[in-house]
Design a protein around this motif. Structure first.
Motif, PDB file in Angstrom:
ATOM      1  N   GLN A  56      -0.809  -9.387 -10.963  1.00 11.52           N
ATOM      2  CA  GLN A  56      -2.171  -9.448 -10.438  1.00 11.52           C
ATOM      3  C   GLN A  56      -3.077 -10.278 -11.343  1.00 11.52           C
ATOM      4  N   ALA A  57      -2.893 -10.131 -12.658  1.00 14.68           N
ATOM      5  CA  ALA A  57      -3.734 -10.913 -13.566  1.00 14.68           C
ATOM      6  C   ALA A  57      -3.496 -12.402 -13.367  1.00 14.68           C
ATOM      7  N   ARG A  58      -2.279 -12.748 -12.975  1.00 14.94           N
ATOM      8  CA  ARG A  58      -1.930 -14.151 -12.817  1.00 14.94           C
ATOM      9  C   ARG A  58      -2.368 -14.710 -11.467  1.00 14.94           C
ATOM     10  N   TYR A  59      -2.205 -13.893 -10.389  1.00 15.72           N
ATOM     11  CA  TYR A  59      -2.425 -14.424  -9.038  1.00 15.72           C
ATOM     12  C   TYR A  59      -3.681 -13.893  -8.353  1.00 15.72           C
ATOM     13  N   THR A  60      -4.070 -12.665  -8.690  1.00 17.29           N
ATOM     14  CA  THR A  60      -5.282 -12.070  -8.078  1.00 17.29           C
ATOM     15  C   THR A  60      -6.067 -11.370  -9.170  1.00 17.29           C
ATOM     16  N   PRO A  61      -6.689 -12.135 -10.069  1.00 19.99           N
ATOM     17  CA  PRO A  61      -7.265 -11.542 -11.283  1.00 19.99           C
ATOM     18  C   PRO A  61      -8.554 -10.760 -11.106  1.00 19.99           C
ATOM     19  N   SER A  62      -9.164 -10.798  -9.937  1.00 23.51           N
ATOM     20  CA  SER A  62     -10.460 -10.113  -9.806  1.00 23.51           C
ATOM     21  C   SER A  62     -10.275  -8.606  -9.810  1.00 23.51           C
ATOM     22  N   PRO A  63     -11.274  -7.871 -10.340  1.00 25.09           N
ATOM     23  CA  PRO A  63     -11.193  -6.407 -10.297  1.00 25.09           C
ATOM     24  C   PRO A  63     -11.045  -5.877  -8.883  1.00 25.09           C
ATOM     25  N   ARG A  64     -11.654  -6.571  -7.926  1.00 23.29           N
ATOM     26  CA  ARG A  64     -11.561  -6.115  -6.542  1.00 23.29           C
ATOM     27  C   ARG A  64     -10.103  -6.057  -6.088  1.00 23.29           C
ATOM     28  N   ALA A  65      -9.335  -7.083  -6.425  1.00 25.99           N
ATOM     29  CA  ALA A  65      -7.924  -7.111  -6.006  1.00 25.99           C
ATOM     30  C   ALA A  65      -7.146  -5.965  -6.640  1.00 25.99           C
ATOM     31  N   PHE A  66      -7.464  -5.680  -7.892  1.00 27.50           N
ATOM     32  CA  PHE A  66      -6.795  -4.563  -8.568  1.00 27.50           C
ATOM     33  C   PHE A  66      -7.111  -3.247  -7.860  1.00 27.50           C
ATOM     34  N   HIS A  67      -8.387  -3.067  -7.518  1.00 28.74           N
ATOM     35  CA  HIS A  67      -8.780  -1.810  -6.870  1.00 28.74           C
ATOM     36  C   HIS A  67      -8.177  -1.698  -5.467  1.00 28.74           C
ATOM     37  N   VAL A  68      -8.123  -2.805  -4.761  1.00 32.27           N
ATOM     38  CA  VAL A  68      -7.498  -2.772  -3.437  1.00 32.27           C
ATOM     39  C   VAL A  68      -6.028  -2.384  -3.559  1.00 32.27           C
ATOM     40  N   ALA A  69      -5.364  -2.898  -4.583  1.00 26.79           N
ATOM     41  CA  ALA A  69      -3.950  -2.551  -4.781  1.00 26.79           C
ATOM     42  C   ALA A  69      -3.791  -1.064  -5.056  1.00 26.79           C
ATOM     43  N   ASN A  70      -4.687  -0.519  -5.873  1.00 25.93           N
ATOM     44  CA  ASN A  70      -4.609   0.926  -6.161  1.00 25.93           C
ATOM     45  C   ASN A  70      -4.838   1.753  -4.900  1.00 25.93           C
ATOM     46  N   ILE A  71      -5.793   1.331  -4.090  1.00 26.74           N
ATOM     47  CA  ILE A  71      -6.071   2.060  -2.847  1.00 26.74           C
ATOM     48  C   ILE A  71      -4.864   1.993  -1.920  1.00 26.74           C
ATOM     49  N   ALA A  72      -4.229   0.824  -1.867  1.00 25.35           N
ATOM     50  CA  ALA A  72      -3.035   0.669  -1.036  1.00 25.35           C
ATOM     51  C   ALA A  72      -1.907   1.589  -1.517  1.00 25.35           C
ATOM     52  N   LEU A  73      -1.729   1.683  -2.823  1.00 21.63           N
ATOM     53  CA  LEU A  73      -0.701   2.584  -3.364  1.00 21.63           C
ATOM     54  C   LEU A  73      -1.021   4.031  -3.021  1.00 21.63           C
ATOM     55  N   HIS A  74      -2.291   4.360  -3.062  1.00 27.06           N
ATOM     56  CA  HIS A  74      -2.710   5.723  -2.734  1.00 27.06           C
ATOM     57  C   HIS A  74      -2.442   6.036  -1.261  1.00 27.06           C
ATOM     58  N   LEU A  75      -2.692   5.088  -0.388  1.00 29.71           N
ATOM     59  CA  LEU A  75      -2.391   5.268   1.035  1.00 29.71           C
ATOM     60  C   LEU A  75      -0.891   5.502   1.230  1.00 29.71           C
ATOM     61  N   LEU A  76      -0.095   4.711   0.513  1.00 32.46           N
ATOM     62  CA  LEU A  76       1.359   4.858   0.613  1.00 32.46           C
ATOM     63  C   LEU A  76       1.789   6.244   0.144  1.00 32.46           C
ATOM     64  N   LEU A  77       1.198   6.694  -0.967  1.00 30.37           N
ATOM     65  CA  LEU A  77       1.537   8.013  -1.491  1.00 30.37           C
ATOM     66  C   LEU A  77       1.187   9.104  -0.479  1.00 30.37           C
ATOM     67  N   ALA A  78       0.007   9.014   0.118  1.00 27.79           N
ATOM     68  CA  ALA A  78      -0.412  10.020   1.099  1.00 27.79           C
ATOM     69  C   ALA A  78       0.550  10.042   2.288  1.00 27.79           C
ATOM     70  N   LEU A  79       0.973   8.858   2.715  1.00 27.84           N
ATOM     71  CA  LEU A  79       1.929   8.776   3.823  1.00 27.84           C
ATOM     72  C   LEU A  79       3.247   9.452   3.439  1.00 27.84           C
ATOM     73  N   LEU A  80       3.725   9.174   2.223  1.00 30.70           N
ATOM     74  CA  LEU A  80       4.992   9.766   1.770  1.00 30.70           C
ATOM     75  C   LEU A  80       4.878  11.287   1.670  1.00 30.70           C
ATOM     76  N   MET A 101      -4.883  15.668   2.667  1.00 33.26           N
ATOM     77  CA  MET A 101      -5.438  16.274   1.444  1.00 33.26           C
ATOM     78  C   MET A 101      -5.217  15.361   0.251  1.00 33.26           C
ATOM     79  N   VAL A 102      -4.009  14.814   0.153  1.00 34.24           N
ATOM     80  CA  VAL A 102      -3.740  13.899  -0.964  1.00 34.24           C
ATOM     81  C   VAL A 102      -4.645  12.675  -0.866  1.00 34.24           C
ATOM     82  N   LEU A 103      -4.905  12.226   0.359  1.00 29.48           N
ATOM     83  CA  LEU A 103      -5.709  11.020   0.562  1.00 29.48           C
ATOM     84  C   LEU A 103      -7.179  11.247   0.215  1.00 29.48           C
ATOM     85  N   LEU A 104      -7.701  12.433   0.528  1.00 28.39           N
ATOM     86  CA  LEU A 104      -9.148  12.632   0.464  1.00 28.39           C
ATOM     87  C   LEU A 104      -9.627  13.584  -0.637  1.00 28.39           C
TER      88      LEU A 104
END
Lengths: 328, 100
Positions: A56-80, A101-104
């Protein structure tokens, strides 16, 4: 259920909307610095975390991209988690509720909002995926289970507790355990010895931070009890990155330790009458186990470190809405 | 009825989560919140001072670092925490002086 799921997803987007404009905070700067160095200088621990930050630091260095990635991982975790709950044969409503519950739940916010806690998300995803696969695993498919655990451990070493959570999951669905439990225990012991965790029991993270094992155990027990209370009653605040456990009187800490000691007894006694509640308690206790011994005095047990343990509560709590079919 | 209760529960959780997410937007909001939640703990005060310094509020930073140093002297603060706080305060003040 479709409309309800859409509603939950919309709620989640609204919950995490502030993070889209958030910056790097706290120890995020340390990770930025670490992953800006050549890969050969990275520490061997948590390679998945290093890699994700480096990419991410190399290809999507903005903090926004990092936070979006974390949110996406959280969505995946909630689904699992929802999938895992459904595999445990709770009702569709309960499975949906567990994932929601895990999501919210506010206790999971720290592991999403704090980019350095992405390690917890990786560990949780690996552990839950392993448990999902383990419910129906046989023969060569066990390689997938252990592969998921390796994924989790590459995120954070505490995913090694999945070696005990997987047999627990098999137990609650009444599946015969195909691989000797001793194998998992041996693997866990190897992981602990390899990572030198035992040396941290009475050493602390840095020189001069020696703390005896009993005071550490008392404080960590207090933290577990507080985080458990926040899991059950989340609507009145009390969430913070740095709770002042040092203010808690010794008597309260002792009560907390005794309460924690009573939970395995409670889980054992509920194993036949309320197997899902027993499962949730046991899951939480296994997940938090390492933190009671391994010392990181820079911070006592905090919210993002409880995220794997919370999954057990979410599934157990959601199961109270009803079960689809008898378990055994 | 049960589904309504679940809905209320989830909305309540979401509201609290939203409040928490807002706290994590920056070091300033994070440590201001932490210092308010743990007014007798040295580290939130120390880190809030550092975030003020990063934001350019030198006077505020120095004030909060002094406050952190005072908090570190409390009897309930572990010795390793007190020593670390004092070390950090002295380092931060030295760096501030050099920068000025």
């Amino acid at each position: 259920m479709g409309w309800a799921t859409a509603g939950v997803l919309l709620l989640a987007l609204l919950v995490y909307r502030p993070l889209i404009d958030a910056g790097f905070v706290y120890e995020d700067h340390t990770w930025q610095q670490a992953t800006s160095q050549p890969a050969s200088t990275w520490r061997p621990m948590r390679p998945l975390m290093h890699l994700s930050w480096w990419v991410q630091a190399r290809y999507t260095p903005s903090p926004r991209a990092f936070h979006v990635a974390n949110i996406a991982l959280h969505l995946l975790l909630a689904l699992l988690v929802g999938v895992l709950a459904s595999r445990l044969r709770v009702s569709p409503l309960a499975a949906w509720l567990a994932g929601s519950m895990v999501l919210l739940h506010p206790l999971t916010v720290e592991s999403v909002a704090y980019l350095s806690a992405r390690t917890e998300l990786f560990a949780a995803i690996g552990v839950v995926a392993a448990c999902v696969l383990a419910v129906t695993a046989h023969g060569w498919r066990w390689l997938l289970v252990y592969g998921a655990l390796v994924f989790g451990m590459a995120g954070k070493e505490t995913a090694a507790m999945g070696l005990l959570l997987v047999p627990l999951t098999r137990w609650v669905v009444g599946q015969r355990w195909e691989i000797p439990l001793g194998v998992n225990v041996a693997l866990l012991a190897t992981a602990i010895a390899d990572r030198g965790w035992l040396t941290l029991v009475n050493l602390g993270e840095a020189g001069g931070m020696r703390i005896e094992w009993l005071p550490w155990l008392l404080i960590q027990s207090t933290a577990v009890v507080r985080l458990t209370a926040l899991s059950l009653v989340p609507w009145f605040g009390g969430f913070t990155v740095d709770y002042d456990y040092d203010l808690i009187p010794q008597a309260f800490r002792l009560v907390a330790l005794l309460t924690l000691c009573g939970l395995p007894v409670l889980a054992w006694r509920l194993r036949k009458s309320q197997p899902m509640l027993a499962f949730g308690l046991a899951w939480m206790l296994i997940a938090v186990g390492p933190r009671l011994l391994i010392q990181t005095p820079r911070s006592y047990f905090n919210e993002h470190q409880f995220s794997v343990g919370f999954i057990g509560f979410a599934i157990a709590g959601a199961s109270l809405t009803g079960q689809a079919e008898p378990r055994r | 009825m049960r589904r309504w209760l679940i809905g209320v529960y989830l909305v309540g959780c979401a509201w609290q989560s939203h409040q928490q997410a807002r706290v994590w937007v920056s070091d300033l909001t994070l440590w201001r919140h932490a210092a308010r939640m743990a007014p007798l703990k040295p580290r939130p005060a120390l880190n809030y001072g550092s975030s003020l310094a990063q934001a350019g509020d030198v006077a505020g930073a120095a004030s909060w670092w002094a406050h952190a140093a005072a908090l570190a002297q409390q009897p309930h603060v572990p010795s390793w925490d007190a020593q670390r706080t004092m070390r950090s305060v002295l380092t931060n003040l030295r760096r501030l002086r050099e920068a000025l």
